[in-house]
Scaffold this motif. Structure first.
Motif, short mmCIF file in Angstrom:
data_model
loop_
_atom_site.label_atom_id
_atom_site.label_comp_id
_atom_site.label_asym_id
_atom_site.label_seq_id
_atom_site.Cartn_x
_atom_site.Cartn_y
_atom_site.Cartn_z
N TYR A 38 4.19 -4.08 16.43
CA TYR A 38 5.49 -4.70 16.64
C TYR A 38 6.58 -3.94 15.87
O TYR A 38 7.70 -3.77 16.36
CB TYR A 38 5.49 -6.18 16.26
N ASP A 39 6.24 -3.47 14.67
CA ASP A 39 7.19 -2.66 13.90
C ASP A 39 7.58 -1.39 14.66
O ASP A 39 8.74 -0.97 14.63
CB ASP A 39 6.61 -2.28 12.53
N SER A 141 13.27 -9.88 9.04
CA SER A 141 14.71 -9.78 9.27
C SER A 141 15.21 -8.40 8.86
O SER A 141 14.79 -7.86 7.84
CB SER A 141 15.47 -10.83 8.45
N VAL A 142 16.12 -7.86 9.68
CA VAL A 142 16.74 -6.57 9.39
C VAL A 142 18.25 -6.77 9.38
O VAL A 142 18.82 -7.21 10.36
CB VAL A 142 16.35 -5.52 10.46
N THR A 151 17.88 -8.86 4.41
CA THR A 151 16.70 -8.16 4.93
C THR A 151 15.45 -8.74 4.30
O THR A 151 15.41 -9.00 3.10
CB THR A 151 16.79 -6.65 4.63
N ALA A 152 14.42 -8.95 5.12
CA ALA A 152 13.12 -9.44 4.61
C ALA A 152 12.00 -8.78 5.41
O ALA A 152 12.05 -8.74 6.63
CB ALA A 152 13.03 -10.95 4.75
N GLU A 153 11.02 -8.25 4.70
CA GLU A 153 9.84 -7.71 5.36
C GLU A 153 9.04 -8.87 5.96
O GLU A 153 9.36 -10.03 5.72
CB GLU A 153 9.00 -6.93 4.35
#
Length: 162
Positions: A38-39, A141-142, A151-153
């Motif tokens: 997905y990344d 989140s980007v 932003t959150a990994e």
């Protein structure tokens, strides 16, 4: 000697309070391998989103906002069912962004939304992605803009229990 004896209980209390976290308390996060795939899809999407947002901001003076692509985060690839929805303060639907890029797959195993913000340091937007893997919900989140804390990994969403 009496002074030292008085200090021993105090030192023991301090050691107990400041003891390091044991391995039983700190478990490493095991990421499902699907998130890597997905990344890679998101990495293709991000520069196109950035270009789209740049053009949209030039034309409208604000960033484009998109409601969620899917009614619920998918666990298998699905056609987005939120393609015709739009925020109350914007006429454009997700279809505008979706149709702009032939590279986007027709189905996704993750949902996304684009939130916008205006803050003291300037405007920005956040792409939030969500998926379900093995009955667990994962979110990432980007941020594009001055509020870098947005932003959150990938993280596992814990269900709320009453």
């Amino acid at each position: 000697m009496k002074r030292i004896l008085y200090l021993v209980p105090l030192l023991l209390m301090l050691l107990a309070v400041s003891s390091p976290v044991t391995s039983a308390q700190a478990q490493p996060v095991l990421y499902p391998p699907e998130l890597e795939y997905y990344d890679a899809q998101i990495a293709v999407l991000l520069p196109r989103l950035d270009d789209f947002q740049y053009q949209y901001h030039l034309a409208n003076g604000r960033y484009y906002q998109a409601l969620t692509s899917h009614a619920a985060a998918p666990d298998v690839p699905e056609v987005p069912d939120g393609i015709t929805t739009s925020p109350t303060d914007q006429d454009e639907t997700l279809a505008l962004f979706w149709s702009s890029f032939a590279e986007l797959p027709a189905v996704l195993a993750w949902s996304f939304r684009i939130d916008t913000y205006s803050g003291p340091q300037g405007d920005g937007y956040v792409l939030t992605v969500e998926t379900v893997i093995n009955s667990e919900t994962w979110t990432r989140s980007v941020n594009y803009g001055p509020d870098t804390w947005r932003t959150a990994e990938w993280y596992l969403v814990q269900p709320f229990e009453f």
